[in-house]
Design an enzyme around this catalytic site. Sequence first.
Site, short mmCIF file in Angstrom:
data_model
loop_
_atom_site.label_atom_id
_atom_site.label_comp_id
_atom_site.label_asym_id
_atom_site.label_seq_id
_atom_site.Cartn_x
_atom_site.Cartn_y
_atom_site.Cartn_z
N ASP A 130 0.86 -1.20 0.00
CA ASP A 130 0.00 0.00 0.00
C ASP A 130 0.89 1.24 0.00
O ASP A 130 2.04 1.22 0.46
CB ASP A 130 -0.91 0.04 1.23
CG ASP A 130 -2.19 0.84 1.00
OD1 ASP A 130 -3.28 0.23 0.91
OD2 ASP A 130 -2.10 2.09 0.90
N VAL B 263 1.40 2.58 -6.51
CA VAL B 263 1.21 1.82 -7.76
C VAL B 263 1.28 2.71 -9.01
O VAL B 263 1.36 2.21 -10.12
CB VAL B 263 -0.10 1.00 -7.77
CG1 VAL B 263 -0.09 -0.10 -6.74
CG2 VAL B 263 -1.33 1.90 -7.65
N ASN C 234 -5.73 -4.26 -6.60
CA ASN C 234 -6.87 -3.72 -5.86
C ASN C 234 -6.78 -2.21 -5.62
O ASN C 234 -7.80 -1.54 -5.52
CB ASN C 234 -6.99 -4.46 -4.52
CG ASN C 234 -7.92 -3.75 -3.56
OD1 ASN C 234 -9.14 -3.83 -3.68
ND2 ASN C 234 -7.36 -3.01 -2.61
N TYR D 180 -13.12 7.93 -13.64
CA TYR D 180 -13.20 6.64 -12.93
C TYR D 180 -13.90 5.62 -13.82
O TYR D 180 -13.45 4.47 -13.93
CB TYR D 180 -13.99 6.82 -11.62
CG TYR D 180 -14.05 5.58 -10.76
CD1 TYR D 180 -13.06 5.30 -9.81
CD2 TYR D 180 -15.11 4.67 -10.87
CE1 TYR D 180 -13.12 4.16 -9.01
CE2 TYR D 180 -15.18 3.52 -10.08
CZ TYR D 180 -14.18 3.28 -9.15
OH TYR D 180 -14.24 2.15 -8.36
N LYS E 193 -12.05 2.14 -15.12
CA LYS E 193 -12.50 0.79 -14.76
C LYS E 193 -12.98 0.02 -15.99
O LYS E 193 -12.84 -1.21 -16.04
CB LYS E 193 -13.58 0.86 -13.67
CG LYS E 193 -13.06 1.40 -12.33
CD LYS E 193 -12.01 0.48 -11.69
CE LYS E 193 -11.66 0.88 -10.27
NZ LYS E 193 -10.68 0.00 -9.64
P1 NAD Z 1 -10.11 2.04 0.35
O1 NAD Z 1 -9.86 3.50 0.19
O2 NAD Z 1 -10.70 1.57 1.64
O3 NAD Z 1 -8.77 1.23 0.06
C1 NAD Z 1 -7.95 1.54 -1.02
C2 NAD Z 1 -6.50 1.41 -0.62
O4 NAD Z 1 -5.70 1.75 -1.77
C3 NAD Z 1 -6.08 2.36 0.51
O5 NAD Z 1 -5.43 1.64 1.53
C4 NAD Z 1 -5.14 3.34 -0.17
O6 NAD Z 1 -4.08 3.78 0.68
C5 NAD Z 1 -4.61 2.52 -1.33
N1 NAD Z 1 -4.10 3.37 -2.41
C6 NAD Z 1 -4.64 4.49 -2.92
N2 NAD Z 1 -3.82 5.01 -3.87
C7 NAD Z 1 -2.76 4.18 -3.94
C8 NAD Z 1 -1.58 4.18 -4.71
N3 NAD Z 1 -1.32 5.16 -5.59
N4 NAD Z 1 -0.69 3.17 -4.53
C9 NAD Z 1 -0.92 2.18 -3.63
N5 NAD Z 1 -2.02 2.15 -2.86
C10 NAD Z 1 -2.92 3.14 -3.02
O7 NAD Z 1 -11.05 1.67 -0.88
P2 NAD Z 1 -11.70 0.30 -1.38
O8 NAD Z 1 -13.12 0.59 -1.64
O9 NAD Z 1 -11.34 -0.85 -0.55
O10 NAD Z 1 -11.00 0.20 -2.83
C11 NAD Z 1 -10.39 -0.96 -3.32
C12 NAD Z 1 -10.75 -1.14 -4.80
O11 NAD Z 1 -12.13 -1.43 -4.90
C13 NAD Z 1 -10.49 0.08 -5.67
O12 NAD Z 1 -9.88 -0.32 -6.88
C14 NAD Z 1 -11.89 0.60 -5.94
O13 NAD Z 1 -11.97 1.32 -7.14
C15 NAD Z 1 -12.68 -0.68 -5.95
N6 NAD Z 1 -14.11 -0.50 -5.75
C16 NAD Z 1 -14.59 -0.01 -4.57
C17 NAD Z 1 -15.95 0.15 -4.41
C18 NAD Z 1 -16.54 0.68 -3.14
O14 NAD Z 1 -17.74 1.02 -3.12
N7 NAD Z 1 -15.81 0.77 -2.06
C19 NAD Z 1 -16.82 -0.17 -5.45
C20 NAD Z 1 -16.30 -0.66 -6.63
C21 NAD Z 1 -14.95 -0.82 -6.77
#
Ligand code: NAD
Length: 252
Positions: free
Chosen positions: A36, A63, A89, A155, A159
Site C-alpha cells: 500500500d 502503484v 486492488n 473513474y 475501470k
Molecule cells: P479504500 O480506500 O478503503 O482502500 C484503497 C487502498 O488503496 C487504501 O489503503 C489506499 O491507501 C490505497 N491506495 C490508494 N492510492 C494508492 C496508490 N497510488 N498506490 C498504492 N495504494 C494506493 O477503498 P476500497 O473501496 O477498498 O478500494 C479498493 C478497490 O475497490 C479500488 O480499486 C476501488 O476502485 C474498488 N471499488 C470499490 C468500491 C466501493 O464502493 N468501495 C466499489 C467498486 C470498486
Amino acid sequence: MKLHNKVAIVTGAASGIGKQIALLYAKEGAKVVVSDLNFEGATKVMEEIKANGGNAISIKTNVALEEDIQNLIDTTVNTYGTVDILVNNAGIMDNFEPVGDIEDKNWEQIMAVNTTSVMRTSRKVIPIFLKKASGVIINIASAGGLNGARAGAAYTASKHAVIGLTKNTGFMYAQNGIRCNAIAPGAVETNISSTITHPDKFGAGRAYVGMATNPRIGKPEEIAQVALFLASDEASFVNGATIVVDGGWTAY
Ligand code: NAD
C-alpha cells in the site's frame, strides 16, 4: 486451506477490500505481500496476519510509479521465491466530474492509479507465470467498469479499461496456465469516499440518480470471498471473466 503456500500480492491492502482479501488469503494459507501507499496501514495488516499465525510482509508501494512496481515484485520474489497470485486492488475515486469538467492532472492521476498500474504489475509478473505455466491475476474493477455513471468520466473510463485489459490478458495467456479475472463490486463500505475531495455538484447529482436502485451497501469481506474463489483452483475454468458482486444493484 485453499491457498496453502501460495504467494499472493495484494495492492491497496491497508484498507477496505484489499485488507479483507489479505486477511482471508493469509487465513487460507497464503504468504501475503501487503502492499500500500500507506505503509503504516499495510504494516498493521501484516502484524494482524502474523498475530493470527499467518505469514506476511508489508511493502510501501505507490502503484502509480513504475519503480515502486518493480520493487514490489522484486522484493516479493527475493522474499518468497515467486509470485502465484496478483490482486490489483489499489484504486481511487474521481470527483464525479463529467467529461466537460475534467482537468488533465485529475484524469492522469486516476488513470495512473486505477489502470496503468494494472498493466505494469501484470507485465512484471507474466514472465514469472509463463516460466512455471501457472499464475492468477485478479483485478478489482467496479460496477462503474460496466455501467455508464456510477462515478465521473475518469473513474468510469479507468475501470472500463481494467475490464478490457482483464479480458485481453485472460485470453492471451489462456493456454499458458494463467488466469486473469475481474471483480466488479457495487457500493462497498470502505474508506474510498475519502478520495472524493471536492465533488462536482452536477456530476454527483447525475451519478446519484442510480443510487435509488441500490438494494444495499456491501461489506469488504463479501468481496474478499469472491477474490478467494477466483484465486483458488476451484475457479480453474474461470478466465477473462468479470464477476459482478453488487447485491443485485446492476440487475435492475
Ligand atoms: P479504500 O480506500 O478503503 O482502500 C484503497 C487502498 O488503496 C487504501 O489503503 C489506499 O491507501 C490505497 N491506495 C490508494 N492510492 C494508492 C496508490 N497510488 N498506490 C498504492 N495504494 C494506493 O477503498 P476500497 O473501496 O477498498 O478500494 C479498493 C478497490 O475497490 C479500488 O480499486 C476501488 O476502485 C474498488 N471499488 C470499490 C468500491 C466501493 O464502493 N468501495 C466499489 C467498486 C470498486
